[in-house]
Write an enzyme that holds these catalytic residues in place. Structure first.
Site, PDB file in Angstrom:
ATOM      1  N   ALA A   1       2.371  -3.018  -2.258  1.00  0.00           N
ATOM      2  CA  ALA A   1       2.404  -4.277  -2.979  1.00  0.00           C
ATOM      3  C   ALA A   1       3.381  -4.283  -4.125  1.00  0.00           C
ATOM      4  O   ALA A   1       3.891  -5.324  -4.493  1.00  0.00           O
ATOM      5  CB  ALA A   1       1.016  -4.608  -3.511  1.00  0.00           C
TER       6      ALA A   1
ATOM      7  N   LYS B   1      -3.115 -10.312  -4.362  1.00  0.00           N
ATOM      8  CA  LYS B   1      -3.435 -10.678  -5.744  1.00  0.00           C
ATOM      9  C   LYS B   1      -3.962 -12.109  -5.828  1.00  0.00           C
ATOM     10  O   LYS B   1      -4.884 -12.406  -6.597  1.00  0.00           O
ATOM     11  CB  LYS B   1      -2.197 -10.534  -6.620  1.00  0.00           C
ATOM     12  CG  LYS B   1      -1.698  -9.119  -6.818  1.00  0.00           C
ATOM     13  CD  LYS B   1      -0.430  -9.113  -7.668  1.00  0.00           C
ATOM     14  CE  LYS B   1       0.016  -7.711  -8.048  1.00  0.00           C
ATOM     15  NZ  LYS B   1       0.472  -6.919  -6.895  1.00  0.00           N
TER      16      LYS B   1
ATOM     17  N   MET C   1       0.807  -7.634   1.303  1.00  0.00           N
ATOM     18  CA  MET C   1       1.193  -7.043   0.037  1.00  0.00           C
ATOM     19  C   MET C   1       0.600  -7.822  -1.154  1.00  0.00           C
ATOM     20  O   MET C   1      -0.586  -8.058  -1.196  1.00  0.00           O
ATOM     21  CB  MET C   1       2.709  -6.911  -0.065  1.00  0.00           C
ATOM     22  CG  MET C   1       3.231  -5.614   0.512  1.00  0.00           C
ATOM     23  SD  MET C   1       2.945  -5.416   2.269  1.00  0.00           S
ATOM     24  CE  MET C   1       4.596  -5.509   2.878  1.00  0.00           C
ATOM     25  N   SER C   2       1.447  -8.272  -2.082  1.00  0.00           N
ATOM     26  CA  SER C   2       0.928  -8.862  -3.317  1.00  0.00           C
ATOM     27  C   SER C   2       0.355 -10.263  -3.152  1.00  0.00           C
ATOM     28  O   SER C   2      -0.180 -10.820  -4.116  1.00  0.00           O
ATOM     29  CB  SER C   2       2.010  -8.864  -4.396  1.00  0.00           C
ATOM     30  OG  SER C   2       2.194  -7.556  -4.894  1.00  0.00           O
ATOM     31  N   MET C   3       0.433 -10.845  -1.969  1.00  0.00           N
ATOM     32  CA  MET C   3      -0.364 -12.049  -1.724  1.00  0.00           C
ATOM     33  C   MET C   3      -1.851 -11.737  -1.905  1.00  0.00           C
ATOM     34  O   MET C   3      -2.642 -12.633  -2.199  1.00  0.00           O
ATOM     35  CB  MET C   3      -0.110 -12.576  -0.306  1.00  0.00           C
ATOM     36  CG  MET C   3       1.191 -13.341  -0.166  1.00  0.00           C
ATOM     37  SD  MET C   3       1.609 -13.670   1.562  1.00  0.00           S
ATOM     38  CE  MET C   3       0.189 -14.601   2.109  1.00  0.00           C
TER      39      MET C   3
END
Length: 445
Positions: free
Chosen positions: A18, A167, A163-165
């Site tokens: 991420a 979050k 990944m950072s999705m």
């Protein structure tokens, strides 16, 4: 209905998914999307695959380009995970136009032209998909799927690392709890988690954690072997620690020793540790892991067609900052749920105020460091563009996104495996393309 276009150490791997711990590659010499297609490369083909086509763990080279283009669809084969269950009920089908209309829209969208930021020549939508190493693209307009394509490692029954999705899923769960009165975002972290001790997180409010305006020390200078990212990565690794290891063990133990850097509330600083701190807060106030809560509050009620899964550390704590892998259509359901302000399939899933708060954005005066979205803001772990269409998004480091455009009544989901782990390399092509397709759809009858 869909279009298919294709027949540093193990400890660092978890956080790298991420945070982009893969170093940016030189622009020259990169394989194209077509040439780096996993099927073309022949990764993991054969029984057994030849040695030169193996992608393995624990040497952790599986997330280097071009291997990452296969690995983003196969993370469960490298790392332990926990399920985000869709339950046992039948999925709620997405709506599509007639086959003829669907095919016609796809042809028109592929032929759309736009001008990338700072470019001198136009590009077609179809060209942009390859330029950004797209693995899956789905667009919904007025509640119907009007475009759907699969590339690379992804198929319609497959799943892809977001990944950072991740979050944004964590932030959405927190915002739901705030709206329902379960979580008080004005409390400090130590009010909820006393054992955070003297960590710099202790005096931050929940809202500051949600909006990443905390003053906490966390460096991601990948050229520095002493950078915080490597300490965090070693702590988070689910693999056995070396006999001489004496650092923190797991995400939460690391968070207990974070030092201060600046003052809370002054400015936005994109730091993944905020998301894992928020995941701990969510789990403490609900008594449930973020995976269980995502299942109960999102995947089950929205009628998902596939379970998702989330990587965990050595103590079984889900990676709230970047560990989710999910199906393209289910991410579209999540985007439509946001566009509909918490309602889907005739049912209210969460209060409308949740989506309204996120769409409204954060404090723009505190936002900086992202030239491609210079007028943006960040709130509840979502990126808000403050453009003419009121668009906002969940974003992942290799080009993953759920892009919500309320003005165009459009949700766009892209899954990708761009070789350069930074959206700044991708936005100049992507954001104008999204605007072009939004304007095209708005002109349809």
């Amino acid at each position: 209905m869909w279009f298919s276009t294709s027949k540093a150490g193990a400890a660092a791997a978890v956080v790298a998914l991420a945070t982009g711990a893969q170093m940016a590659l030189a622009e020259t010499g990169l394989l194209s999307a077509q040439d780096s297609d996993p099927t073309v490369m022949g990764w993991m083909q054969g029984f057994p695959p030849p040695d030169e086509r193996l992608i393995t763990q624990p040497d952790a080279n599986y997330f280097s380009f071009p291997k990452l283009r296969w690995s983003v669809c196969h993370l469960r084969e490298f790392l332990p995970t926990e399920e985000i269950s869709r339950g046992t009920g039948a999925p709620i089908a997405l709506s599509y136009p007639s086959p003829a209309r669907f095919a016609d829209l796809a042809r028109q969208i592929d032929a759309l032209t736009f001008r990338p930021t700072n470019a001198t020549e136009d590009m077609t939508w179809d060209q942009s998909l390859y330029a950004n190493y797209t693995d899956g693209m789905l667009i919904m307009h007025k509640g119907q799927v009007v475009y759907e394509r699969y590339f690379g490692c992804l198929r319609e029954d497959g799943k892809h690392a977001i990944m950072s999705m991740t979050k944004s899923i964590t932030g959405l769960l927190a915002e739901i709890l705030v709206a329902e009165g379960v979580l008080d975002d004005s409390l400090t972290v130590k009010d909820i988690i006393p054992e955070i001790g003297q960590s710099a997180f202790a005096t931050a409010t929940v809202r500051e954690v949600m909006d990443m305006t905390t003053g906490v020390q966390y460096s991601e200078d990948y050229s520095d072997p002493e950078a915080d990212i490597w300490v965090y990565s070693r702590a988070a690794s689910p693999l056995p620690k070396p006999a001489d290891y004496d650092g923190p063990d797991g995400y939460w133990e690391y968070l207990q020793q974070v030092g201060p850097e600046g003052a809370h509330g002054e400015a936005f600083h994109y730091k993944t540790i905020n998301s894992d701190m928020l995941g701990w807060v969510i789990s403490r106030v609900t008594g449930k892991a973020v995976t269980e809560l995502a299942s109960e509050r999102l995947w089950r009620p929205m009628g998902a067609e596939m379970d998702a899964y989330q990587t965990v550390d050595g103590k079984g704590v889900p990676f709230a900052g970047g560990g989710v892998t999910a199906g393209l259509r289910d991410l579209a359901r999540l985007g439509q749920l946001m566009l509909n302000e918490g309602a889907l399939n005739g049912k209210r899933v969460f209060p409308a105020a949740v989506a309204q708060t996120i769409a409204g954005g954060g404090d723009q005066s505190k936002f900086s460091g992202f030239p491609s979205i210079a007028n943006g803001s960040y709130t509840s772990q979502w990126w808000v563009f403050h453009n003419d269409h009121g668009a906002y998004a969940a974003r992942g480091v290799h080009g993953q996104t759920i892009y919500v455009d309320p003005t165009a009544d459009m949700v766009l989901v892209r899954l990708a495996s761009h070789p350069r782990a930074q959206n700044g390399f991708i936005d100049p092509t992507s954001l104008p393309a999204y605007q072009a397709v939004a304007e095209f759809l708005m002109a349809q009858n």
